[in-house]
Structure formats: C-alpha cells, structure tokens
Design a protein around this motif. Structure first.
Motif, short mmCIF file in Angstrom:
data_model
loop_
_atom_site.label_atom_id
_atom_site.label_comp_id
_atom_site.label_asym_id
_atom_site.label_seq_id
_atom_site.Cartn_x
_atom_site.Cartn_y
_atom_site.Cartn_z
N VAL A 185 53.64 31.85 -6.66
CA VAL A 185 52.86 31.14 -5.46
C VAL A 185 51.44 30.26 -5.17
CG1 VAL A 185 52.64 30.84 -2.36
CG2 VAL A 185 54.95 31.53 -3.87
N PHE A 186 50.89 30.59 -5.46
CA PHE A 186 49.17 30.88 -5.39
C PHE A 186 48.96 29.20 -6.37
CE2 PHE A 186 44.41 31.54 -6.68
CZ PHE A 186 44.27 30.90 -5.97
N ALA A 187 49.66 29.58 -7.80
CA ALA A 187 49.22 28.51 -8.84
C ALA A 187 49.92 27.64 -8.25
CB ALA A 187 50.05 29.45 -10.14
N GLY A 188 50.90 27.81 -8.27
CA GLY A 188 51.92 26.64 -7.22
C GLY A 188 50.99 25.91 -6.67
N THR A 189 50.66 26.46 -6.11
CA THR A 189 50.03 25.49 -4.50
C THR A 189 47.96 24.70 -5.10
OG1 THR A 189 50.55 27.55 -2.66
CG2 THR A 189 48.83 26.35 -1.98
N PHE A 190 48.21 25.46 -5.97
CA PHE A 190 46.83 25.18 -6.61
C PHE A 190 47.00 24.05 -7.59
CE2 PHE A 190 43.32 24.93 -10.02
CZ PHE A 190 42.18 25.35 -9.24
N ALA A 191 48.59 24.35 -8.56
CA ALA A 191 48.89 23.22 -8.83
C ALA A 191 49.42 21.50 -8.49
CB ALA A 191 49.84 23.64 -10.38
N GLY A 192 49.06 22.43 -7.69
CA GLY A 192 49.80 20.95 -6.47
C GLY A 192 48.96 20.12 -5.79
#
Length: 70
Positions: free
Chosen positions: A45-52
């Motif tokens: 979730v952290f990586a997805g939020t950062f990428a988004g």
C-alpha cells in the motif's frame, strides 16, 4: 471466558524474543512470525500510494488533471 483468564502468560517469552532481536540486528516489528503478514501489505500500500502520487504529480505538471485521458 475461563480460557482467557487461565491461559499461559506469554510476556516472558516475548521479552526474551525481543531482547535477543537486538543481537541479531532485527527490528522489533519484524521479529514475530506474524510480522510478514502485517508488514508486506503495508509495504504494498505504501509503495502504491507513493507511485500513484508521483504519477499524478507528473501529470499535473504536464497539465492533465485526471488519472486517464487527455
């Protein structure tokens, strides 16, 4: 309810485990067997939020205000 009151005290077990973790250079939140089940979804979730956020920041700089289209 009686099973909750008369169960084994696990505090000494966890104290030994967490104190030995300092010798193994393992962070406290990563020492229990259940840690991977809690940490890996958090990392995803952290990586997805950062990428988004990076994706949309780039689109905003280019003048696009939505996730898709022109």
């Amino acid at each position: 309810m009686a099973g909750f009151v008369n169960r084994e005290n696990r505090v000494p077990h966890y104290q030994r485990m967490f104190q030995q973790g300092g010798k193994n250079h393992v962070r406290q939140w990563n020492q229990t067997p259940r840690s991977k089940y809690l940490l890996y979804p958090y990392y995803i979730v952290f990586a997805g939020t950062f990428a988004g956020s990076m994706y949309m920041m780039t689109r905003m700089v280019l003048g696009h205000k939505t996730w898709w289209g022109k």
